[in-house]
Scaffold this motif. Structure first.
Motif, PDB file in Angstrom:
ATOM      1  N   GLN A  18       8.057  15.877  -1.865  1.00 31.27           N
ATOM      2  CA  GLN A  18       9.384  15.353  -1.543  1.00 31.27           C
ATOM      3  C   GLN A  18       9.381  14.090  -0.686  1.00 31.27           C
ATOM      4  N   TRP A  19       8.360  13.863   0.112  1.00 30.08           N
ATOM      5  CA  TRP A  19       8.425  12.790   1.105  1.00 30.08           C
ATOM      6  C   TRP A  19       8.638  11.427   0.459  1.00 30.08           C
ATOM      7  N   ALA A  20       8.141  11.232  -0.755  1.00 30.66           N
ATOM      8  CA  ALA A  20       8.222   9.917  -1.402  1.00 30.66           C
ATOM      9  C   ALA A  20       9.673   9.520  -1.687  1.00 30.66           C
ATOM     10  N   TYR A  21      10.546  10.492  -1.974  1.00 29.19           N
ATOM     11  CA  TYR A  21      11.951  10.171  -2.226  1.00 29.19           C
ATOM     12  C   TYR A  21      12.601   9.543  -0.983  1.00 29.19           C
ATOM     13  N   TYR A  22      12.299  10.105   0.173  1.00 31.53           N
ATOM     14  CA  TYR A  22      12.867   9.575   1.407  1.00 31.53           C
ATOM     15  C   TYR A  22      12.271   8.214   1.745  1.00 31.53           C
ATOM     16  N   ALA A  23      10.979   8.065   1.518  1.00 34.75           N
ATOM     17  CA  ALA A  23      10.338   6.783   1.819  1.00 34.75           C
ATOM     18  C   ALA A  23      10.957   5.655   1.001  1.00 34.75           C
ATOM     19  N   ARG A  24      11.175   5.902  -0.269  1.00 25.41           N
ATOM     20  CA  ARG A  24      11.764   4.859  -1.116  1.00 25.41           C
ATOM     21  C   ARG A  24      13.213   4.576  -0.712  1.00 25.41           C
ATOM     22  N   THR A  25      13.973   5.616  -0.398  1.00 22.99           N
ATOM     23  CA  THR A  25      15.370   5.422   0.006  1.00 22.99           C
ATOM     24  C   THR A  25      15.469   4.631   1.305  1.00 22.99           C
ATOM     25  N   VAL A  26      14.661   5.005   2.311  1.00 23.14           N
ATOM     26  CA  VAL A  26      14.686   4.314   3.597  1.00 23.14           C
ATOM     27  C   VAL A  26      14.251   2.864   3.434  1.00 23.14           C
ATOM     28  N   ARG A  27      13.226   2.636   2.662  1.00 23.62           N
ATOM     29  CA  ARG A  27      12.734   1.265   2.479  1.00 23.62           C
ATOM     30  C   ARG A  27      13.813   0.378   1.869  1.00 23.62           C
ATOM     31  N   GLY A  28      14.515   0.893   0.849  1.00 27.56           N
ATOM     32  CA  GLY A  28      15.545   0.095   0.208  1.00 27.56           C
ATOM     33  C   GLY A  28      16.653  -0.305   1.167  1.00 27.56           C
ATOM     34  N   SER A  29      17.090   0.633   2.007  1.00 26.24           N
ATOM     35  CA  SER A  29      18.141   0.319   2.980  1.00 26.24           C
ATOM     36  C   SER A  29      17.617  -0.566   4.104  1.00 26.24           C
ATOM     37  N   ALA A  30      16.382  -0.302   4.540  1.00 29.91           N
ATOM     38  CA  ALA A  30      15.826  -1.066   5.660  1.00 29.91           C
ATOM     39  C   ALA A  30      15.557  -2.517   5.280  1.00 29.91           C
ATOM     40  N   LEU A  31      15.215  -2.774   4.027  1.00 27.94           N
ATOM     41  CA  LEU A  31      14.981  -4.157   3.595  1.00 27.94           C
ATOM     42  C   LEU A  31      16.248  -4.998   3.739  1.00 27.94           C
ATOM     43  N   VAL A  32      17.407  -4.381   3.488  1.00 26.64           N
ATOM     44  CA  VAL A  32      18.678  -5.089   3.661  1.00 26.64           C
ATOM     45  C   VAL A  32      18.984  -5.276   5.137  1.00 26.64           C
ATOM     46  N   GLU A  33      18.827  -4.213   5.923  1.00 23.87           N
ATOM     47  CA  GLU A  33      19.157  -4.285   7.343  1.00 23.87           C
ATOM     48  C   GLU A  33      18.210  -5.204   8.106  1.00 23.87           C
ATOM     49  N   ARG A  34      16.992  -5.353   7.624  1.00 22.65           N
ATOM     50  CA  ARG A  34      16.020  -6.186   8.334  1.00 22.65           C
ATOM     51  C   ARG A  34      16.457  -7.639   8.416  1.00 22.65           C
ATOM     52  N   GLN A  35      17.309  -8.071   7.489  1.00 25.23           N
ATOM     53  CA  GLN A  35      17.772  -9.461   7.464  1.00 25.23           C
ATOM     54  C   GLN A  35      18.980  -9.699   8.364  1.00 25.23           C
ATOM     55  N   ARG A  36      19.504  -8.652   8.994  1.00 27.37           N
ATOM     56  CA  ARG A  36      20.699  -8.796   9.829  1.00 27.37           C
ATOM     57  C   ARG A  36      20.363  -9.507  11.140  1.00 27.37           C
ATOM     58  N   ASP A  37      21.416 -10.050  11.741  1.00 31.54           N
ATOM     59  CA  ASP A  37      21.237 -10.810  12.979  1.00 31.54           C
ATOM     60  C   ASP A  37      20.792  -9.924  14.137  1.00 31.54           C
ATOM     61  N   TYR A  38      21.239  -8.666  14.167  1.00 32.50           N
ATOM     62  CA  TYR A  38      20.893  -7.833  15.315  1.00 32.50           C
ATOM     63  C   TYR A  38      19.402  -7.514  15.355  1.00 32.50           C
ATOM     64  N   LEU A  79       0.825  -1.207   0.000  1.00 35.05           N
ATOM     65  CA  LEU A  79       0.000   0.000   0.000  1.00 35.05           C
ATOM     66  C   LEU A  79       0.862   1.261   0.000  1.00 35.05           C
ATOM     67  N   ILE A  80       1.852   1.299   0.899  1.00 35.07           N
ATOM     68  CA  ILE A  80       2.700   2.497   0.996  1.00 35.07           C
ATOM     69  C   ILE A  80       3.489   2.710  -0.291  1.00 35.07           C
ATOM     70  N   MET A  81       4.048   1.650  -0.843  1.00 31.10           N
ATOM     71  CA  MET A  81       4.876   1.804  -2.030  1.00 31.10           C
ATOM     72  C   MET A  81       4.059   2.120  -3.274  1.00 31.10           C
ATOM     73  N   ARG A  82       2.795   1.698  -3.316  1.00 30.05           N
ATOM     74  CA  ARG A  82       1.962   2.098  -4.453  1.00 30.05           C
ATOM     75  C   ARG A  82       1.661   3.596  -4.397  1.00 30.05           C
ATOM     76  N   VAL A  83       1.475   4.105  -3.169  1.00 35.92           N
ATOM     77  CA  VAL A  83       1.284   5.552  -3.017  1.00 35.92           C
ATOM     78  C   VAL A  83       2.551   6.293  -3.432  1.00 35.92           C
ATOM     79  N   VAL A  84       3.717   5.760  -3.050  1.00 40.24           N
ATOM     80  CA  VAL A  84       4.987   6.364  -3.440  1.00 40.24           C
ATOM     81  C   VAL A  84       5.153   6.354  -4.951  1.00 40.24           C
ATOM     82  N   ASP A  85       4.853   5.226  -5.576  1.00 37.37           N
ATOM     83  CA  ASP A  85       4.959   5.134  -7.036  1.00 37.37           C
ATOM     84  C   ASP A  85       4.028   6.127  -7.723  1.00 37.37           C
ATOM     85  N   LEU A  86       2.814   6.262  -7.189  1.00 39.89           N
ATOM     86  CA  LEU A  86       1.865   7.220  -7.761  1.00 39.89           C
ATOM     87  C   LEU A  86       2.379   8.639  -7.615  1.00 39.89           C
TER      88      LEU A  86
END
Length: 307
Positions: free
Chosen positions: A178-198, A139-146
């Motif tokens: 402007q907010w959509a640029y930050y949302a997409r950037t944070v999501r991309g980095s967070a998807l990688v970090e979410r898989q970390r052991d910590y 839902l969030i990313m479809r709003v960002v894409d739009l």
């Protein structure tokens, strides 16, 4: 007697002191002369904007300090009172140097405020999308894409046509585009970090979702955000100047660089080029300086580029 060979003692190589990551990043940043020039220009602009009431020859919007007899004076002219106008005056007798500094002040206030608000909203939305995934992410990313499918200037024009003029209205419009640029950037980095052991360890300890998201996950997504935020400040300044030039931005009583350019545009053919050109040069220098700093920050904070 047999010869006894004496082996000289081996001198140990001096150990290099470990350099902290912050100091290493600062040294990498300082290795670029262009970035340092951009940083110096940025600091000068910010200081000039903050201390504008104390460093400018006049308050260009205080009618008691203006004289219609000093209108349209070329750069380097002197007034009847002996004041030198280094960048000339406009049709109302305003000192252009003072007007540019005050205009830069307004442009920076609008751009920085809008960037910080958009950054906060984009971080929250991007972290939420990456952490929970599933339907929330979709839902969030479809709003960002739009949001990103439309040109920013078009969205801002439509919003200001609905909301009307005003500094607060311009800030709201810039935040929305402007907010959509930050949302997409944070999501991309967070998807990688979410898989970390910590992250798994934090969940295993029973920490709440909000604490895991904003205490552990978010700090590790900040480096790309810093770069994007720096570039977006320059974009916000340019977009606000465009909106003000078109007459839908800040009001006449609180002009920015874009409005100063628009006010002097009609005088170009009459030879009074300084009324429009000098604010345009100030706008160009500000955007280029911020972009130079942003480009170097990207190189410093991206490990792949540093290698």
């Amino acid at each position: 007697m047999s010869d006894i060979s004496i082996t000289p003692p081996v001198e140990k190589a001096p150990q290099k002191k470990a350099i902290s990551p912050l100091r290493a990043a600062m040294l990498d940043f300082a290795s670029s002369p262009l970035a340092m020039i951009g940083l110096v220009v940025m600091v000068v602009m910010v200081l000039a904007a903050i201390f504008a009431p104390w460093i400018t020859p006049q308050n260009p919007y205080d009618l008691s300090q203006l004289s219609i007899m000093d209108n349209n004076l070329p750069p380097g002219s002197e007034s009847f009172g002996g004041q030198t106008y280094w960048l000339g005056t406009d049709p109302q007798g305003r000192d252009m140097l003072s007007a540019i500094i005050y205009g830069l002040r307004m442009s920076l206030i609008v751009a920085v405020t809008a960037t910080l608000c958009a950054l906060a909203i984009g971080m929250a939305m991007g972290i939420t999308a990456a952490y929970f995934g599933g339907r929330i992410d979709t839902l969030i990313m479809r709003v960002v894409d739009l949001q990103l499918s439309f040109p920013a200037i078009l969205v801002a024009l439509i919003l200001l046509a609905i909301l009307g003029k005003g500094v607060d209205k311009v800030i709201i419009a810039l935040v929305i585009v402007q907010w959509a640029y930050y949302a997409r950037t944070v999501r991309g980095s967070a998807l990688v970090e979410r898989q970390r052991d910590y992250i798994a360890a934090a969940r295993g300890l029973g920490l709440g979702h909000a604490r895991v998201m904003f205490r552990h996950l978010l700090p590790n997504t900040l480096p790309p955000l810093i770069v994007v935020a720096t570039v977006q400040i320059a974009q916000a300044i340019a977009l606000e100047a465009t909106l003000s030039f078109l007459g839908v931005g800040v009001p006449v009583t609180e002009p920015s660089l874009g409005l100063l350019i628009a006010n002097g545009y009609s005088y170009l053919l009459s030879g009074a080029y300084w009324i429009s050109v000098y604010p345009g040069v100030a706008l160009l220098v500000a955007i280029v300086a911020i972009n130079l700093v942003g480009d170097q920050l990207r190189d410093v904070l991206n490990p792949r580029l540093r290698r």
